[in-house]
Write an enzyme that holds these catalytic residues in place. Structure first.
Site, PDB file in Angstrom:
ATOM      1  CG  HIS A   1      -1.743   1.230   1.382  1.00  0.00           C
ATOM      2  ND1 HIS A   1      -3.031   1.329   0.936  1.00  0.00           N
ATOM      3  CD2 HIS A   1      -1.439   2.439   1.911  1.00  0.00           C
ATOM      4  CE1 HIS A   1      -3.503   2.550   1.188  1.00  0.00           C
ATOM      5  NE2 HIS A   1      -2.544   3.237   1.784  1.00  0.00           N
ATOM      6  CD  GLU A   2       1.687   3.685   3.708  1.00  0.00           C
ATOM      7  OE1 GLU A   2       1.958   4.755   3.138  1.00  0.00           O
ATOM      8  OE2 GLU A   2       0.619   3.507   4.331  1.00  0.00           O
TER       9      GLU A   2
ATOM     10  CG  HIS B   1       0.421   6.440  -0.536  1.00  0.00           C
ATOM     11  ND1 HIS B   1      -0.646   7.148  -1.034  1.00  0.00           N
ATOM     12  CD2 HIS B   1      -0.049   5.776   0.556  1.00  0.00           C
ATOM     13  CE1 HIS B   1      -1.712   6.916  -0.268  1.00  0.00           C
ATOM     14  NE2 HIS B   1      -1.376   6.084   0.694  1.00  0.00           N
TER      15      HIS B   1
ATOM     16  CG  HIS C   1       0.224   9.101  -6.718  1.00  0.00           C
ATOM     17  ND1 HIS C   1      -0.840   9.429  -5.924  1.00  0.00           N
ATOM     18  CD2 HIS C   1       0.014   9.728  -7.884  1.00  0.00           C
ATOM     19  CE1 HIS C   1      -1.667  10.210  -6.596  1.00  0.00           C
ATOM     20  NE2 HIS C   1      -1.168  10.418  -7.786  1.00  0.00           N
TER      21      HIS C   1
HETATM   22 ZN   LIG Z   1      -2.544   5.324   2.274  1.00  0.00          ZN
END
Ligand SMILES: [Zn+2]
Length: 689
Positions: A477-478, A481, A484
């Site tokens: 998940h991290e 980011h 991104h």
């Molecule tokens: Zn998050």
């Protein structure tokens, strides 16, 4: 500023590493030279320089143009940006008392600084003049045009268009709300500490792990109860120990303590604060020209309005509530009698084990951290985006545990990825991503530097780091980011990387979670750290089969909180003034949302709903499930189109993670997908169809 002060501040910046752009590769902050005492002077001078630069724009006698207004604002405040990005990009991972003191001193000053800019009518008029000049606007490229629109919206919702008397009241309201929300947070913390559950007899702790018991023993000792056990409370309603404690009376005590926070009528009671915050927010919204605070907050989001949030969430709530009732029947069958709220997690865990045979503990030997990173997370990024990751031990991190990787795309360097995996005393809980350097071609910053933080316990020397299922999921998940932040290519710093709407930012990170169990990726990294054997298929299958178990409860408690947040902030000034009983309002709101089930209380109740009354998620707690609609629809797209391929990665990058905030996110999504996101995929995932 008077002369002597300027002279004094210039002197105090001697040798301050923030004065110039970092000479290191990728403009990585020179952590070898940065000391905490550098931040104060850098913030002070940075704000002063920024003010002077902004004043030059605001007071300019030239007719407003895109260049002399928008571009000038984008170029302003670079010293302040460097110091802020470094400080706030590392402060949660290095939360020493010194760093916390700096944060306490400067957070309000920095907020006041940016508020002063956002409330400057001269700037507002110039931005509006550019926007209204159709010839100028027509000559701009799409990103520049979008920048004008975004500035105008941000200044408008902040109150820049108000007259002086209204602005004066707005400043008073902002200051009062800052004080009230801080007080809410402090009282909640104090009441939670006060309500921590003390246990004398260790046999009552049956079901907890040895580590959890010794942590409770240590906590009791710290609080002067040597020989007893203290269970600290957690923020959400449901305490994780409720799933394992076999002693029903203790479960009840723990759950009651969690539920009581902020509502006991003592000096830590937060009810009056809730009412006052809601009233002042409603007044502020009216001042800004909106009927309610929710309308004001959502004017600047992808959802656009509270009505659209309700339209999407309300049908989900009814379906989730029905699922929760079905789960309840299964739990009562397992328990052999009727259950109460404090029994839910315990029997849910049992059903998961007996029906689905899920043994998450058996998975850990297959989740060795280095393999997960290199052969899982990096592997997926290479297949999708052509990225490779190379150790740069020559570049300094902000802590000895931090690892620095150079990121290359098809061999060419494109940024840095800093990984800070382990927990330590000075690190706050949770996991997160930050940007230390924002990519922007305007500011001649071609690449980004991003960090990932997790809180994995450090193993004893020589022992491997074995991750839990949840930790691996969080890691993916991290890293979503991080991608991104790394892959976006924009002109203006305003749009760099993850600088997107709050109800959009969790979407790319949620999507990256899909690769954790993707067969090709899993087979590549989930190898037993001792035997070298791949993870047995039945372990994976049981996990996948059990995924929708418990979704009725999880979705209900989340939606109850999200709709409660909406309900409080859907009150206009008169309605807000007439509410006097927090508990009664909450019950009515849950009733209205069809989620009034005493066995499934909201994830946060009003008196301890920090997201809504302290953490700046007010009227926006819906954002998680809102982003998940895009996530589930994108997972379906990858799956339908052959999964882990460079072609898919390139397309997703072109329309989604490669554009930062530089275009309307939902319009870009439509181009990516050929249509709007279909909520059916989320409903399917959460068993809501
Ligand atoms: Zn998050």
């Amino acid at each position: 500023m008077t002369e002597p002060t300027e002279a004094a501040e210039l002197t105090s910046l001697d040798g301050n590493p923030f004065v110039t752009k970092s000479p290191l590769a990728f403009s990585l902050p020179p952590f070898g030279e940065i000391r905490p005492e550098h931040y104060g002077p850098a913030f002070n001078t940075g704000m002063e320089q920024h003010r002077a630069e902004v004043e030059a724009v605001a007071a300019s006698a030239e007719p407003p143009t895109f260049e002399n207004t928008l571009v000038a604002l984008e170029r302003s405040g670079q010293l302040l940006s460097r110091a802020s990005a470094t400080f706030f990009g590392t402060s949660s991972a290095l939360a020493t008392s010194e760093v916390q003191a700096i944060q306490e001193e400067y957070a309000p000053k920095l907020t006041a600084h940016s508020d002063a800019i956002l409330l400057d009518s001269r700037l507002y008029e110039r931005i509006r003049a550019v926007r209204d000049d159709t010839a100028q606007m027509g000559a701009l490229d799409p990103e520049s045009r979008h920048l004008v629109e975004r500035y105008l919206t941000e200044f408008t919702v902040a109150g820049a268009g108000l007259d002086d008397a209204a602005k004066e009241r707005l400043r008073e309201l902002n200051a009062a709300l800052a004080t009230l929300t801080t007080r809410f947070e402090q009282r909640l913390l104090a009441d939670a500490n006060d309500l921590a559950v003390l246990v004398d007899d260790v046999t009552e702790l049956d079901g907890l792990t040895a580590g959890e018991m010794s942590a409770a023993g240590e906590a009791a000792r710290e609080h002067g109860h040597d020989g007893s056990y203290l269970i600290s409370l957690v923020l959400p309603t449901n305490h994780p120990h409720l799933a394992s404690l076999t002693n029903r009376a203790l479960r009840r005590r723990l759950h009651d303590a969690q539920r009581a926070r902020g509502s006991r009528g003592n000096e830590h009671d937060t009810s009056a604060l809730v009412l006052e915050i809601v009233r002042l927010r409603a007044e502020r919204a009216r001042l800004l020209g909106y009927a309610t605070h929710a309308a004001a907050a959502l004017a600047d989001s992808t959802a656009g309005s509270p009505e659209r949030v309700r339209e999407r969430l309300a049908p989900m709530a009814r379906a989730a509530a029905a699922n929760a009732r079905k789960e309840q029947a299964a739990l009562e069958a397992e328990a052999g009698n009727s259950i109460e709220a404090h029994d839910w997690a315990f029997y849910s865990n049992r059903v998961r084990a007996t029906t689905y045979h899920v043994d998450t503990a058996a998975m850990r030997p297959y989740f060795e951290a280095e393999r997960v990173l290199r052969d899982g997370i990096f592997f997926a990024a290479e297949r999708l985006y052509g990225l490779t990751f190379h150790d740069r031990p020559d570049l300094p991190g902000y802590h000895p545990d931090v690892r620095v990787f150079e990121v290359r795309e098809d061999g060419a360097p494109i940024g840095l990825y800093l990984l800070d995996l382990y927990t330590r005393d000075t690190k706050k809980g949770g996991a997160w991503m930050t940007s230390l350097v924002h990519q922007s071609s305007l500011l001649d910053e071609p690449n980004a530097v991003v960090t990932n933080n997790l809180n994995v316990p450090k193993p004893a020397k020589g022992e491997p780091t074995l991750l839990t299922y949840d930790e691996v999921n969080t890691f993916f998940h991290e890293f979503g980011h991080a991608l991104h932040g790394l892959l976006a290519r924009v002109t203006y710093p305003h749009f760099a990387g993850t600088r997107v709407f709050r109800d959009f930012v969790e979407y790319p990170s949620q999507v990256n979670e899909m690769w954790m169990l993707w067969p090709e990726v899993l087979a590549n990294y989930a190898i037993h750290h001792e035997t070298g054997e791949p993870m047995p298929k039945d372990l994976v299958d049981s996990l996948i089969a059990s995924r929708s178990w418990g979704e009725g409860f999880a979705t209900s408690e989340y939606l109850a909180a999200a709709l409660l947040d909406q309900a409080w902030h859907a009150l206009d000034v008169d309605q807000a003034a007439s509410v006097t009983d927090v508990g009664a309002f909450e019950r009515a709101a849950l009733e209205e949302a069809a989620l009034a089930n005493p066995l499934v209380p909201p994830r946060y109740s009003s008196t301890y709903f920090a997201h809504a009354f302290a953490y700046a998620y007010d009227a926006q707690y819906y954002a998680y499930i809102w982003s998940e609609v895009l996530d589930a629809d994108t997972v379906a797209w990858f799956t339908e189109n052959g999964g882990l391929t460079r072609e898919n990665g390139d397309r997703y990058r072109r329309y989604v993670i490669g554009i930062g905030g530089a275009a309307d996110p939902l319009a870009s999504y439509r181009e990516f997908r050929g249509r709007d996101a279909d909520p059916r995929h989320l409903l399917e995932r959460r068993g809501l169809l």
